[in-house]
Each structure stands twice: as structure tokens, then as C-alpha cells.
Scaffold this motif. Structure first.
Motif, mmCIF file in Angstrom:
data_model
loop_
_atom_site.group_PDB
_atom_site.id
_atom_site.type_symbol
_atom_site.label_atom_id
_atom_site.label_comp_id
_atom_site.label_asym_id
_atom_site.label_seq_id
_atom_site.Cartn_x
_atom_site.Cartn_y
_atom_site.Cartn_z
ATOM 1 N N VAL A 1 0.870 -1.176 0.000
ATOM 2 C CA VAL A 1 0.000 0.000 0.000
ATOM 3 C C VAL A 1 0.905 1.224 0.000
ATOM 4 C CG1 VAL A 1 -1.688 1.331 1.315
ATOM 5 C CG2 VAL A 1 -1.895 -1.148 1.183
ATOM 6 N N THR B 1 1.468 5.336 0.290
ATOM 7 C CA THR B 1 0.951 6.592 0.828
ATOM 8 C C THR B 1 1.402 7.697 -0.109
ATOM 9 O OG1 THR B 1 1.110 5.755 3.081
ATOM 10 C CG2 THR B 1 0.900 8.147 2.808
ATOM 11 N N GLU C 1 -4.026 6.537 0.688
ATOM 12 C CA GLU C 1 -3.370 5.239 0.657
ATOM 13 C C GLU C 1 -4.040 4.430 -0.442
ATOM 14 O OE1 GLU C 1 -3.749 3.739 4.672
ATOM 15 O OE2 GLU C 1 -1.870 4.719 5.233
ATOM 16 N N PRO D 1 -3.577 0.704 -2.786
ATOM 17 C CA PRO D 1 -2.845 -0.538 -3.037
ATOM 18 C C PRO D 1 -2.012 -0.428 -4.315
ATOM 19 C CG PRO D 1 -5.114 -1.016 -2.438
ATOM 20 C CD PRO D 1 -5.018 0.474 -2.652
ATOM 21 N N SER E 1 3.762 -3.133 3.552
ATOM 22 C CA SER E 1 3.115 -4.397 3.239
ATOM 23 C C SER E 1 1.980 -4.637 4.220
ATOM 24 C CB SER E 1 4.117 -5.548 3.333
ATOM 25 O OG SER E 1 5.106 -5.402 2.352
ATOM 26 N N VAL E 2 0.866 -5.091 3.691
ATOM 27 C CA VAL E 2 -0.288 -5.402 4.526
ATOM 28 C C VAL E 2 -0.853 -6.747 4.098
ATOM 29 C CG1 VAL E 2 -0.879 -2.975 4.934
ATOM 30 C CG2 VAL E 2 -1.905 -4.177 3.017
ATOM 31 N N SER E 3 -1.519 -7.398 5.015
ATOM 32 C CA SER E 3 -2.171 -8.652 4.671
ATOM 33 C C SER E 3 -3.607 -8.362 4.247
ATOM 34 C CB SER E 3 -2.134 -9.611 5.859
ATOM 35 O OG SER E 3 -2.786 -9.027 6.954
ATOM 36 N N ARG F 1 -6.870 -7.789 1.764
ATOM 37 C CA ARG F 1 -7.166 -7.025 0.545
ATOM 38 C C ARG F 1 -7.390 -5.558 0.919
ATOM 39 N NH1 ARG F 1 -11.108 -8.438 -4.428
ATOM 40 N NH2 ARG F 1 -11.180 -6.286 -5.051
ATOM 41 N N PRO F 2 -6.335 -4.738 0.867
ATOM 42 C CA PRO F 2 -6.467 -3.337 1.297
ATOM 43 C C PRO F 2 -7.364 -2.529 0.362
ATOM 44 C CG PRO F 2 -4.332 -3.705 0.300
ATOM 45 C CD PRO F 2 -4.995 -5.042 0.379
ATOM 46 N N GLN F 3 -8.006 -1.533 0.942
ATOM 47 C CA GLN F 3 -8.891 -0.631 0.200
ATOM 48 C C GLN F 3 -8.270 0.763 0.180
ATOM 49 O OE1 GLN F 3 -11.779 -1.723 -1.342
ATOM 50 N NE2 GLN F 3 -10.904 -3.677 -0.734
#
Length: 185
Positions: A4, A6, A23, A25, A108-110, A112-114
């Protein structure tokens, strides 16, 4: 894990400064990135746009124009975003709005980022106001009741306009729903 980014999006050529921090993805295609940027700024998105990065231009293919743009729907944010770098987003070629998009961070994120709008300042100029110069004239007119077009411009703007207004919660709620490109035509 998904990345993600910024991004700080600053509208060039206007005062007070208009900016948003979003933010997005990294796998988001640039057509959807345009929709997120335009929505975060407060515009409708029915004008043409393009991204410029690294000597390349990305936009919407259009059968009526011969152009060298790469198809924005086939390229992702992660193709042009480098932390610490920046790229340009242009919107409404008639009005000539230019955004400087600074890539502030990536994480990094786990899941499904919005997309999200996490900060901002000041109201976006009204759609079709005439670019930075038109916006300056518009602000002068609505502040001065003796200005020749004062009443007409206030009516055109919906009765009032506060250039310092910005509602983060409302903007984020709208941005969070963006999942597809905006239909421009």
C-alpha cells in the motif's frame, strides 16, 4: 502480502494550498488511481486525465485522438511509484489542473487493502471553474458582493463556497467506495 502506497497529492497553482494524503494498493491500475485521486480532491471525474512518470505518459486510449499515451488500465500504481519520488497527474486538459503526487511511503499489509483518504486541507476548486486563473477570479468574485458576476458565480457554485472547507470523514467514505474507473464520456 500486498503493498500500500501513501501518496500526497498537491494541486499546483492555487492558494490556499489544496492537498490530500491517500493510501492506495500498489496493484491498483492507473485508471482506478485516477478515480481515487479525482474523488479525493472532490471532482466528478468526467474530464480526460493523464499520468506522467519517467518520461512516459499514461492515459485513456481514445479513438478520436492519435496519442502516444500508454493505456492506464494496463499499468499499475506500483509501475510508477517509487518511495521518495513523485509523478504528475493532469486532469481536465481545458482547465489544465496539475497535481504533484509525492510517494511518501509503502508498506506491506495482509488481506485485501482498500483505498483511503487519511488527511487533507482545503476545498478543491469547483469543476469547470477555468483552471488556476479562473479559480482566482472565482474566489475574488464570491468574496466581493460588488464584483460584476458575484451573484451568478455564487449561484453556479450552489449558493456558497468555502475554500477552506475539507471533511476528512466524508472524503474517506467516498474514496473507500472507489473500485472502478470513472466513465469520462
Amino acid at each position: 502480502m500486498a503493498s500500500v502506497y501513501t501518496l500526497k497529492i498537491t494541486l499546483r497553482g492555487v492558494k490556499p494550498a489544496v492537498w490530500r494524503r491517500v493510501e492506495i494498493p500498489g496493484t491498483t491500475n492507473l485508471s482506478v488511481c485516477n478515480a481515487i485521486i479525482i474523488t479525493a480532491m472532490g471532482w466528478s471525474g468526467y474530464h480526460l486525465y493523464e499520468f506522467q512518470s519517467g518520461g512516459r505518459t499514461f492515459g485513456e486510449p481514445h479513438v478520436e485522438w492519435e496519442q502516444d499515451n500508454l493505456d492506464a488500465s494496463k499499468h499499475r500504481l506500483e509501475d510508477i511509484a517509487t518511495v521518495g519520488g513523485w509523478f504528475t497527474h493532469k486532469y481536465d486538459f481545458g482547465d489544465g489542473w496539475v497535481h504533484r503526487v509525492e510517494v511518501e511511503a509503502a508498506r506491506s499489509v495482509s488481506g485485501r487493502p482498500q483505498p483511503a483518504c487519511i488527511a487533507g486541507r482545503n476545498a478543491c476548486p469547483p469543476e469547470d471553474v477555468g483552471g488556476p486563473d479562473g479559480y482566482l477570479r472565482f474566489l475574488a468574485a464570491i468574496r466581493d458582493p460588488t464584483y460584476e458576476d458575484h451573484d451568478e458565480l455564487l449561484e453556479w457554485a450552489g449558493g456558497s463556497f468555502d475554500p477552506t472547507a475539507f471533511d476528512l470523514a466524508e472524503t474517506n467514505a467516498i474514496v473507500a467506495r472507489v473500485s472502478a474507473p470513472i466513465d469520462q464520456f
